[in-house]
Design a protein around this motif. Structure first.
Motif, PDB file in Angstrom:
ATOM      1  N   ILE A  23       2.069 -80.308  36.938  1.00 37.95           N
ATOM      2  CA  ILE A  23       3.278 -80.124  36.128  1.00 37.95           C
ATOM      3  C   ILE A  23       2.914 -79.537  34.765  1.00 37.95           C
ATOM      4  O   ILE A  23       3.562 -78.604  34.287  1.00 37.95           O
ATOM      5  N   LEU A  24       1.867 -80.058  34.149  1.00 36.15           N
ATOM      6  CA  LEU A  24       1.431 -79.521  32.856  1.00 36.15           C
ATOM      7  C   LEU A  24       0.970 -78.066  32.982  1.00 36.15           C
ATOM      8  O   LEU A  24       1.279 -77.232  32.125  1.00 36.15           O
ATOM      9  N   LEU A  25       0.239 -77.766  34.032  1.00 34.24           N
ATOM     10  CA  LEU A  25      -0.224 -76.392  34.244  1.00 34.24           C
ATOM     11  C   LEU A  25       0.948 -75.442  34.499  1.00 34.24           C
ATOM     12  O   LEU A  25       0.971 -74.325  33.985  1.00 34.24           O
ATOM     13  N   LYS A  26       1.932 -75.895  35.264  1.00 38.70           N
ATOM     14  CA  LYS A  26       3.106 -75.057  35.526  1.00 38.70           C
ATOM     15  C   LYS A  26       3.915 -74.835  34.251  1.00 38.70           C
ATOM     16  O   LYS A  26       4.426 -73.731  34.025  1.00 38.70           O
ATOM     17  N   LEU A  27       4.026 -75.860  33.423  1.00 38.22           N
ATOM     18  CA  LEU A  27       4.719 -75.685  32.142  1.00 38.22           C
ATOM     19  C   LEU A  27       3.996 -74.680  31.259  1.00 38.22           C
ATOM     20  O   LEU A  27       4.633 -73.855  30.592  1.00 38.22           O
ATOM     21  N   SER A  28       2.670 -74.724  31.257  1.00 37.17           N
ATOM     22  CA  SER A  28       1.922 -73.759  30.452  1.00 37.17           C
ATOM     23  C   SER A  28       2.056 -72.348  31.021  1.00 37.17           C
ATOM     24  O   SER A  28       2.146 -71.379  30.264  1.00 37.17           O
ATOM     25  N   ILE A  29       2.109 -72.204  32.339  1.00 36.87           N
ATOM     26  CA  ILE A  29       2.314 -70.894  32.954  1.00 36.87           C
ATOM     27  C   ILE A  29       3.690 -70.355  32.586  1.00 36.87           C
ATOM     28  O   ILE A  29       3.839 -69.173  32.260  1.00 36.87           O
ATOM     29  N   ILE A  30       4.703 -71.215  32.604  1.00 33.17           N
ATOM     30  CA  ILE A  30       6.052 -70.798  32.211  1.00 33.17           C
ATOM     31  C   ILE A  30       6.076 -70.373  30.753  1.00 33.17           C
ATOM     32  O   ILE A  30       6.662 -69.345  30.405  1.00 33.17           O
ATOM     33  N   LEU A  31       5.413 -71.136  29.897  1.00 34.49           N
ATOM     34  CA  LEU A  31       5.370 -70.794  28.472  1.00 34.49           C
ATOM     35  C   LEU A  31       4.670 -69.452  28.241  1.00 34.49           C
ATOM     36  O   LEU A  31       5.161 -68.616  27.476  1.00 34.49           O
ATOM     37  N   ILE A  32       3.565 -69.230  28.908  1.00 36.49           N
ATOM     38  CA  ILE A  32       2.852 -67.957  28.789  1.00 36.49           C
ATOM     39  C   ILE A  32       3.713 -66.819  29.324  1.00 36.49           C
ATOM     40  O   ILE A  32       3.769 -65.733  28.739  1.00 36.49           O
ATOM     41  N   GLY A  33       4.420 -67.058  30.420  1.00 37.21           N
ATOM     42  CA  GLY A  33       5.303 -66.041  30.983  1.00 37.21           C
ATOM     43  C   GLY A  33       6.447 -65.688  30.053  1.00 37.21           C
ATOM     44  O   GLY A  33       6.792 -64.509  29.899  1.00 37.21           O
ATOM     45  N   VAL A  34       7.037 -66.694  29.412  1.00 42.52           N
ATOM     46  CA  VAL A  34       8.124 -66.439  28.458  1.00 42.52           C
ATOM     47  C   VAL A  34       7.601 -65.658  27.255  1.00 42.52           C
ATOM     48  O   VAL A  34       8.249 -64.713  26.780  1.00 42.52           O
TER      49      VAL A  34
END
Length: 162
Positions: free
Chosen positions: A8-19
């Protein structure tokens, strides 16, 4: 920390980097390039060739970065379902990410040098620093793949399956 919380933390960081990457592509690139293009007004018209050439270059070199984010998302999904990261699948994925990023960064670097030679790139130092950061990420991904390969070897030796 278990795999579910970490994923979940890794996916949140991927979303943040994508945004952040999407906002750079949609907001920063057109704004910064328009500053350069407006700075070279010839007889009251904006140099549209300069604008669209640079903007399309930056957008095209951004596509592999979004592909890498999608690949990382798949890696995190695999990691969540498996008990270990010491699998050859993960090593191959990180090696592939490293190669894609290295090629894309090389094109990005060469393109920025060309734009500097043409006198189009005002933010050359910023983009070259971004290129150096990209090289650091590329090296980190390569070493992560190497560490996973070594972990696979040690796991096989400790399990007695040589």
């Amino acid at each position: 920390m278990n795999n579910a919380k970490l994923s979940i933390l890794l996916k949140l960081s991927i979303i943040l980097i994508g945004v952040c990457g999407l906002s750079i592509c949609v907001l920063w690139y057109p704004y910064s390039i328009s500053l350069t293009s407006v700075g070279s007004i010839i007889h009251g018209t904006v140099n549209t060739t300069m604008f669209w050439c640079q903007l399309s270059f930056y957008w095209v070199t951004s596509i592999p970065c979004f592909y890498i984010l999608a690949k990382c998302w798949k890696i995190v999904n695999k990691f969540r379902t498996q008990d270990t990261i010491f699998e050859i699948i993960f090593s191959n994925d990180f090696m592939k990410i490293s190669k894609i990023l290295l090629i894309d960064n090389g094109l990005f670097f060469i393109g920025n040098i060309v734009f500097v030679c043409l006198g189009w790139n005002v933010f050359a130092i910023l983009y070259l620093m971004l290129s150096v950061i990209c090289i650091a990420i590329c090296v980190a991904m390569y070493f992560l793949a190497k560490i996973i390969n070594d972990g696979i070897k040690y796991k096989e030796e400790s399990d007695g399956t040589i």
